[in-house]
Every structure is written in C-alpha cells, then in structure tokens.
Design an enzyme around this catalytic site. Structure first.
Site, short mmCIF file in Angstrom:
data_model
loop_
_atom_site.label_atom_id
_atom_site.label_comp_id
_atom_site.label_asym_id
_atom_site.label_seq_id
_atom_site.Cartn_x
_atom_site.Cartn_y
_atom_site.Cartn_z
N TYR A 98 45.99 34.74 38.07
CA TYR A 98 46.58 34.42 36.77
C TYR A 98 47.57 33.27 36.86
O TYR A 98 47.75 32.52 35.90
CB TYR A 98 47.33 35.65 36.20
CG TYR A 98 46.48 36.62 35.44
CD1 TYR A 98 45.49 37.36 36.08
CD2 TYR A 98 46.67 36.83 34.08
CE1 TYR A 98 44.72 38.27 35.38
CE2 TYR A 98 45.90 37.74 33.37
CZ TYR A 98 44.93 38.45 34.01
OH TYR A 98 44.16 39.35 33.32
N LYS B 177 40.23 43.71 47.63
CA LYS B 177 38.88 43.28 48.04
C LYS B 177 39.04 42.62 49.41
O LYS B 177 38.69 41.45 49.63
CB LYS B 177 38.32 42.31 46.97
CG LYS B 177 36.89 41.90 47.19
CD LYS B 177 35.86 42.98 46.89
CE LYS B 177 34.47 42.51 47.25
NZ LYS B 177 33.47 43.59 47.26
N ASP C 57 35.37 47.24 43.93
CA ASP C 57 34.06 47.61 43.37
C ASP C 57 33.85 49.12 43.47
O ASP C 57 33.43 49.78 42.52
CB ASP C 57 32.92 46.82 44.04
CG ASP C 57 33.02 46.75 45.55
OD1 ASP C 57 34.02 47.23 46.12
OD2 ASP C 57 32.08 46.22 46.18
N ASP D 78 43.89 44.43 35.56
CA ASP D 78 43.48 44.15 34.18
C ASP D 78 42.14 44.83 33.91
O ASP D 78 41.97 45.51 32.90
CB ASP D 78 43.36 42.64 33.99
CG ASP D 78 42.92 42.28 32.59
OD1 ASP D 78 43.44 42.88 31.63
OD2 ASP D 78 42.02 41.42 32.45
N ASP E 261 41.29 48.72 31.71
CA ASP E 261 40.41 48.82 30.53
C ASP E 261 39.35 49.89 30.79
O ASP E 261 39.03 50.70 29.93
CB ASP E 261 39.70 47.48 30.24
CG ASP E 261 40.46 46.64 29.22
OD1 ASP E 261 41.70 46.78 29.15
OD2 ASP E 261 39.82 45.84 28.51
C1 IPM Z 1 46.21 42.72 29.15
C2 IPM Z 1 45.45 41.60 28.46
C3 IPM Z 1 46.01 40.26 28.90
C4 IPM Z 1 45.85 40.14 30.40
C5 IPM Z 1 45.40 39.06 28.15
C6 IPM Z 1 45.57 39.16 26.66
C7 IPM Z 1 45.96 37.75 28.65
O1 IPM Z 1 44.09 41.70 28.72
O2 IPM Z 1 47.43 42.79 28.99
O3 IPM Z 1 45.58 43.52 29.83
O4 IPM Z 1 44.80 39.70 30.88
O5 IPM Z 1 46.79 40.46 31.12
MG MG Z 2 43.52 43.46 29.73
#
Ligand code: IPM
Ligand code: MG
Length: 376
Positions: free
Chosen positions: A142, A189, A221, A245, A249
């Site tokens: 990032y 990884k 993975d 990240d 999710d």
């Molecule tokens: C999160 C989001 C952010 C990230 C995006 C919006 C830049 O996906 O906070 O998880 O990748 O960190």
């Molecule tokens: Mg995210």
C-alpha cells in the site's frame, strides 16, 4: 466525560450509516451524562469535488485536534471505472491512516447467534466463531514505491516492511491473545516473498517474549481456505496490510454480512473507527444500508478511545436485542425474516436506540474490554 468526536461521513452509504452511528453516540451522551462535541470534515470524493484533494489540510487539522474519529467510507464509481484518474478518493483514507500513525487495524469477527442463518456458510461450521484480526495498516504494498516505466507499459508496487513496523503490531496481537484463547496465527507468504520472510522472522522473535501464547504461521492461500473451512480454529490473526484487507472481507461472511463488521484503527495518536464495508454505490441513496457496522464501530470508539466499557456494552447489547427481536436490514435478512421486520437504515438505527433505554446491561458481547486491555 467531555470529548470531541469528528465525524467523517465520506462517500456513498458512508453518509447514511455514520448518521446512525452518531445518533447512538448522542444517545449515550444523554444516558450517561457525557458531553460529546461533534464536528464534521470532508474526505474522499466529496472532498475532491470541494477542494481538489481527497484529504484536505483542514480535515487533517480537525482530526489532529479531536479525541476520536467515526468514519464512514470512501470511493466512487467514477474512479473505479477510470484507472487513469490521478487523484482518487481512497488516497484520502490511506493518507489519513499514515499521517495519524494508525498502524494497527483491529477487526473483530464476532458472530451474533441470531445471524447464524444469514451467512452463506453452514451454521454448524460457524457457531462459536470469534476471531480478532490485527491487520497492519501503514506499510506493505500500500505504501511502498509505486510507478510506471517503459512508457507506461510496466507498473510496480513495492511490497516492503521494516522490522519496527512488524514488531509494534505483533506486540499488540500477542497482548490481545493473552486476554483471549492465547493463540496467534500469523499469516504471510514466506514461501515466496522476502518481505514475508522478514515478517515471519520478526513475529517469531516477538513470539518468544510471550511463551504463554501459542504461535502458528500460515501461508495466506491456505489461511484463506481454513478460515471458511474451520473458522473456530482461529483466535487472533496477525497479518500485513494487503493480506489483511482481503482476508477480513472473506471473514465478514463468518459474521453474516459485511454490514456487521466494525473496526478500530489505533496507533500513535487518535483512534479511528469505521465499518469494514466500502461506499457501496449500488445501494447508495436507497436507505437500505445496514448501519450496524457503524453503530458497532461507535461501540468500539467508546470502549477503546474513551475507556467507557459500560457505555460500549450498552450499545452492543442493544444491537443484540434488536437482532433477537427479529429485525434485519436487507443484507442480513433470510427466508425466515418477516417482511415487516426488514428495516431501512434509519429504522434500524432507531430500533437500536430504543433498546438502549436501560443503562448497565452486560457489556460482554464483543469482548471489547479485552481488546482495550490488549491495545493500551
Ligand atoms: C478497507 C478498504 C480500503 C483498504 C480501501 C477503501 C482503500 O478496502 O479499509 O479495507 O484497502 O484498506
Ligand atoms: Mg477492504
């Protein structure tokens, strides 16, 4: 208690859900006799439209001078569909994390029993899952060098970590594990990436200082697979920015919906609290977004930034009660949900606030007290 809270609604459903999170904080102030002063600032697409920048200096100044931040989301389809645009809403979020030194992102994956059926994963696999992610937030690919060469035909983003960046978040993860099931799963990884080999080396070094905590390493993975195969096998998960990240999710499915997951970003200065979901432009303006992630983020704010454990517990319990009564937003409704109990964003916020009527409820639901102990 007198505190200044900056609200950063941001883009898309960020505005809709943050409004409910704020109302919950206002209700807490009245119930417990606190003085919360609110101000608002621009970030993301709205900020670009108004000032040309995704994180204007004025916003940063406000953030540096408040006691806690409740954030919504950033993003806009205009940018998603046009990768050539140089100024982008997400840059505002990344710059804010970096400038405020918010290097540890805590994402508790706690499944409310009432939502067992809302997930696409079988309930017998999910039941009892309780995972706390520590996602590193100010390093990795990032923030590494990025660019183009060869006339724009080659692009690169450097994955980079320094020892101190790994050490400081590893300490937090191990301390948190001590207050939980005493297990840290570090995800990397290291079979391919040099930055992951440093990650593993440093986590092992720090792990030796916590002999009472079991440390295991998993490749990302395989961790992605095990998370949905056997989520109960995880306690604290410690990982870098990019892997964190993606995995969080995925892990949101363990909690039923992205709309349920709150997060806390902490580090050097002021704490920032936000849902893990994004701006969701597909449902923006329809009034159907789930405000519970923002409301639970407000609960984390009360607990972690202000040490208000009872207040935080009151919010979490109210969410639990509301779910128990069968109320749902569309994202967490299932075939058994009565139509009349599928609520709009505002109605859901209102229900939760009504449930907050009595102070002093059992403040245990998200284990936030333990999180506080771990992060201080
Ligand atoms: C999160 C989001 C952010 C990230 C995006 C919006 C830049 O996906 O906070 O998880 O990748 O960190
Ligand atoms: Mg995210």
């Amino acid at each position: 208690m007198k505190k200044k809270i900056t609200i950063l609604p941001g883009d898309g459903i960020g505005k809709e859900v943050t409004a409910e999170g704020k109302k919950v904080l206002e209700k807490i102030a009245v119930m417990f006799n606190h003085q919360f002063e609110f101000d608002e600032a621009l970030i993301g697409h709205d900020a670009i439209e108004a000032t040309g920048l995704p994180l204007p200096d004025e916003t940063l100044h406000q953030l540096r001078n408040c006691d806690a931040i409740l954030f919504g989301a950033v993003g806009h389809p205009k940018y998603d569909n046009d990768p050539t645009l140089k100024v982008r809403p997400e840059q505002g979020l990344l710059k804010m994390r970096k400038e405020l030194g918010l290097y540890a992102n805590l994402r508790p994956i706690k499944l409310f029993d009432e939502l067992l059926e809302a997930s696409s994963i079988k309930s017998e696999i999910l039941k009892g899952s309780d995972i706390l992610f520590f996602r590193e937030l100010t390093g990795d690919v990032y923030f590494g060098e990025k660019g183009r060469k060869d006339g724009g035909n080659t692009a690169y983003d450097v994955m980079i970590y320094q020892r101190f960046e790994i050490e400081r978040i590893a300490h937090k993860a191990f301390r948190a594990a001590r207050t939980r099931k005493k297990k840290v799963t570090s995800v990397d990884k290291a079979n391919v990436l040099e930055s992951s080999r440093l990650w593993r080396e440093v986590v092992q070094d720090i792990g030796r200082l916590y002999p009472d905590v079991q440390l295991e390493h998993q490749f990302v993975d395989s961790a992605a697979m095990k998370l949905i195969q056997n989520p109960r096998s995880f306690d604290v998960v410690l990982t870098g920015n990019l892997f964190g990240d993606i995995l969080t999710d995925e892990a949101s499915q363990i909690a039923g919906s992205m709309g349920m997951l709150a997060s806390a970003s902490v580090g050097d200065t002021v704490g920032l609290y936000e849902p893990i979901h994004g701006s969701a432009h597909d449902i923006t303006g329809k009034g159907i977004a789930n405000p519970l992630a923002s409301i639970l983020s407000a609960a984390l704010l009360l607990d972690i930034s202000f040490g208000l454990n009872e207040e935080s517990g009151t919010v979490i319990k109210a969410v639990e009660q509301t779910l128990k009564q069968g109320y749902r937003t569309a994202d967490i409704a299932d075939s058994k949900t009565e139509k009349s109990k599928i609520l709009t964003t505002r109605e859901m916020g209102k229900r939760v606030i009504e449930q907050m009527g009595t102070p002093g409820m059992d403040p245990t639901a998200l284990n936030t007290a333990k999180v506080v102990a771990a992060t201080s």
